[in-house]
Write a protein that holds these residues in place. Structure first.
Motif, short mmCIF file in Angstrom:
data_model
loop_
_atom_site.label_atom_id
_atom_site.label_comp_id
_atom_site.label_asym_id
_atom_site.label_seq_id
_atom_site.Cartn_x
_atom_site.Cartn_y
_atom_site.Cartn_z
N GLU A 38 0.87 -1.20 0.00
CA GLU A 38 0.00 0.00 0.00
C GLU A 38 0.89 1.23 0.00
O GLU A 38 1.15 1.82 1.05
CB GLU A 38 -0.89 0.03 1.24
CG GLU A 38 -1.99 -0.99 1.26
CD GLU A 38 -2.88 -0.84 2.49
OE1 GLU A 38 -4.00 -1.36 2.45
OE2 GLU A 38 -2.47 -0.20 3.48
N ALA A 39 1.38 1.64 -1.15
CA ALA A 39 2.50 2.57 -1.15
C ALA A 39 2.33 3.75 -2.09
O ALA A 39 1.64 3.68 -3.11
CB ALA A 39 3.78 1.83 -1.50
N ALA A 40 3.03 4.81 -1.74
CA ALA A 40 3.17 5.99 -2.60
C ALA A 40 4.63 6.38 -2.63
O ALA A 40 5.37 6.17 -1.66
CB ALA A 40 2.32 7.14 -2.08
N GLY A 41 5.06 6.95 -3.74
CA GLY A 41 6.44 7.36 -3.86
C GLY A 41 6.69 8.13 -5.14
O GLY A 41 5.75 8.56 -5.81
N VAL A 42 7.95 8.27 -5.48
CA VAL A 42 8.35 9.09 -6.63
C VAL A 42 9.12 8.22 -7.62
O VAL A 42 10.01 7.44 -7.23
CB VAL A 42 9.22 10.27 -6.17
CG1 VAL A 42 9.76 11.05 -7.37
CG2 VAL A 42 8.44 11.19 -5.25
N ILE A 43 8.77 8.34 -8.88
CA ILE A 43 9.48 7.61 -9.92
C ILE A 43 10.93 8.12 -10.00
O ILE A 43 11.17 9.32 -10.13
CB ILE A 43 8.81 7.82 -11.30
CG1 ILE A 43 7.36 7.33 -11.28
CG2 ILE A 43 9.62 7.13 -12.40
CD1 ILE A 43 7.19 5.84 -11.27
N GLU A 44 11.87 7.19 -9.90
CA GLU A 44 13.28 7.56 -10.00
C GLU A 44 13.84 7.29 -11.39
O GLU A 44 14.68 8.03 -11.89
CB GLU A 44 14.09 6.80 -8.94
CG GLU A 44 15.51 7.29 -8.81
CD GLU A 44 16.17 6.80 -7.54
OE1 GLU A 44 16.98 5.86 -7.63
OE2 GLU A 44 15.86 7.34 -6.46
N ALA A 45 13.38 6.21 -12.02
CA ALA A 45 13.85 5.88 -13.36
C ALA A 45 12.83 4.98 -14.02
O ALA A 45 12.08 4.27 -13.35
CB ALA A 45 15.22 5.19 -13.31
N ALA A 89 7.05 9.28 -15.70
CA ALA A 89 8.41 9.72 -15.96
C ALA A 89 9.10 10.02 -14.64
O ALA A 89 8.43 10.23 -13.61
CB ALA A 89 8.39 10.98 -16.84
N PRO A 90 10.44 10.05 -14.63
CA PRO A 90 11.15 10.39 -13.40
C PRO A 90 10.64 11.70 -12.80
O PRO A 90 10.41 12.68 -13.51
CB PRO A 90 12.60 10.49 -13.87
CG PRO A 90 12.69 9.54 -15.02
CD PRO A 90 11.36 9.69 -15.72
N GLY A 91 10.44 11.68 -11.47
CA GLY A 91 9.92 12.84 -10.77
C GLY A 91 8.43 12.80 -10.51
O GLY A 91 7.92 13.55 -9.67
N ASP A 92 7.69 11.92 -11.19
CA ASP A 92 6.24 11.82 -10.97
C ASP A 92 5.95 11.22 -9.60
O ASP A 92 6.60 10.24 -9.18
CB ASP A 92 5.59 10.94 -12.03
CG ASP A 92 5.48 11.61 -13.39
OD1 ASP A 92 5.66 12.84 -13.46
OD2 ASP A 92 5.21 10.90 -14.38
N PHE A 93 4.97 11.79 -8.91
CA PHE A 93 4.48 11.23 -7.65
C PHE A 93 3.39 10.22 -7.97
O PHE A 93 2.43 10.55 -8.68
CB PHE A 93 3.93 12.33 -6.75
CG PHE A 93 3.33 11.84 -5.46
CD1 PHE A 93 4.08 11.11 -4.55
CD2 PHE A 93 2.00 12.11 -5.15
CE1 PHE A 93 3.52 10.67 -3.36
CE2 PHE A 93 1.44 11.67 -3.97
CZ PHE A 93 2.20 10.95 -3.07
#
Length: 365
Positions: free
Chosen positions: A63-70, A79-83
């Motif tokens: 059950e997660a949220a985060g930021v695309i790194e690559a 894309a990188p930087g997307d939440f």
């Protein structure tokens, strides 16, 4: 290849461990996500207890949220930087459900092709089985790009990450599966995380009467804060009789079983109005069977008996809308976050789960 800290279940029933794992660089169709928050769900405990399968060791958390790194080759939707909020329904677009225009039932959802592995010790190189294809009790995780749904970056990760499983399951059970609409009556049996979310979903849909049923007064109080108009402590009164009494003797239009036991499903069956709907969203164990109900009652009461898979959600459609409602103050996702913890506190969170002390413990990374 990167090395990060993560929580694994090495064997059935053993306490979870924090270890170092290898996370490959994303290949075609894959995304590397820097995890910001991940809820501790009953499904993670089922994995640890061997209740899902025996493909140990498991990389827990989903059950997660985060930021695309690559991202890997061919990935265009993020894309990188997307939440993003992670999901376990990355639709394939090709199975029979997708072809008939019902991707919310996709029978062949995608996961990352490459495997994350243990990085240290005698079993270094051992492949990990990520929970629900996600494995987010980790500083970073590798998933299929379709498992990433871009949402408003101003949203609180600890709250919106819960849409990845339990909260979406409950809200979707009411709105998507139960088709709750304005003015309807709804009863929710079991007011843990999923049931409380079903209450919130019924309120969001405009139900006129929302009856929360549980054995625990604390959970009933929480359901009231999320929109329940009436509560029933089923340790003190018969749930079916109470629901009928609150609906002019008829029963509710929609009854949602968020427990998933034969006795609660039978209560749901008899607590609904004629032509009403029963929604099973609580997950039963393999040994459970439908209780004996006269077939004439199944016929004579009419209506629908439904199961709700992941709230019958389509993440690309539902997650952004629900996050926007949260940002507008119309859906209180913060109410589901009982405590914020560290990676090392997951085992203690499982213990609290046994005692019913929390809606969700959320790991912050």
């Amino acid at each position: 290849m990167q090395q990060v800290k993560a929580v694994i279940a090495r064997s059935k029933g053993a306490p979870v461990e924090i270890v170092t794992i290898n996370v490959p660089d994303p290949g075609p169709g894959e995304a590397l996500v820097r995890v910001q928050a991940c809820g501790v769900c009953h499904t993670d405990l089922h994995y640890r207890e061997g209740g899902i399968n025996d493909e140990f060791p498991f990389l827990l958390g989903h059950e997660a949220a985060g930021v695309i790194e690559a991202v890997g080759e061919g990935v265009t939707q993020v894309a990188p930087g997307d939440f993003v909020v992670l999901n376990w329904r990355a639709v394939c677009g090709e199975c029979r459900a997708c072809r008939r225009g019902e991707p919310q039932y996709c029978f062949a959802t995608h996961n990352a092709t490459q495997k994350m592995t243990l990085a240290e010790g005698e079993d270094a190189g051992t492949e990990l089985s990520p929970a629900l294809g996600i494995g987010a009790f980790a500083e970073k995780t590798l998933v299929a790009a379709g498992q990433c749904t871009k949402v408003d970056p101003e949203a609180r990760p600890a709250a919106v990450g819960l849409l990845g499983c339990g909260v979406m399951a409950g809200i979707g059970a009411a709105i998507n599966t139960g088709n709750v609409g304005r003015g309807m009556s709804v009863a929710v049996i079991g007011c843990g995380g999923v049931g409380a979310a079903a209450v919130a979903g019924a309120a969001l849909a405009g139900a006129a009467k929302i009856i929360a049923v549980d054995l625990d007064d604390k959970k009933l109080a929480g359901a009231t804060r999320l929109g329940a108009t009436h509560t029933v402590n089923s340790s003190e009164q018969d749930a079916v009789e109470a629901i009928q009494a609150l609906t002019d003797g008829n029963g509710a239009d929609v009854v949602i079983d968020a427990v998933g036991r034969p006795e609660t499903w039978k209560q749901a069956f008899y607590a609904r109005d004629l032509a009403g709907t029963v929604v099973l969203v609580g997950v039963p164990t393999p040994d459970m069977t439908i209780p004996e109900i006269p077939l004439i009652d199944v016929f004579g009461r009419g209506g629908s008996l439904k199961s709700s898979w992941y709230g019958d959600c389509l993440p690309s459609r539902d997650f952004p809308v629900l996050v926007d409602l949260y940002r507008q103050g119309r859906l209180d996702l913060d109410a589901f976050v009982t405590e914020e913890i560290a990676l090392g506190d997951v085992e203690a969170a499982f213990e609290k789960m046994h005692h019913g002390d929390v809606l969700r413990s959320v790991v912050l990374l």
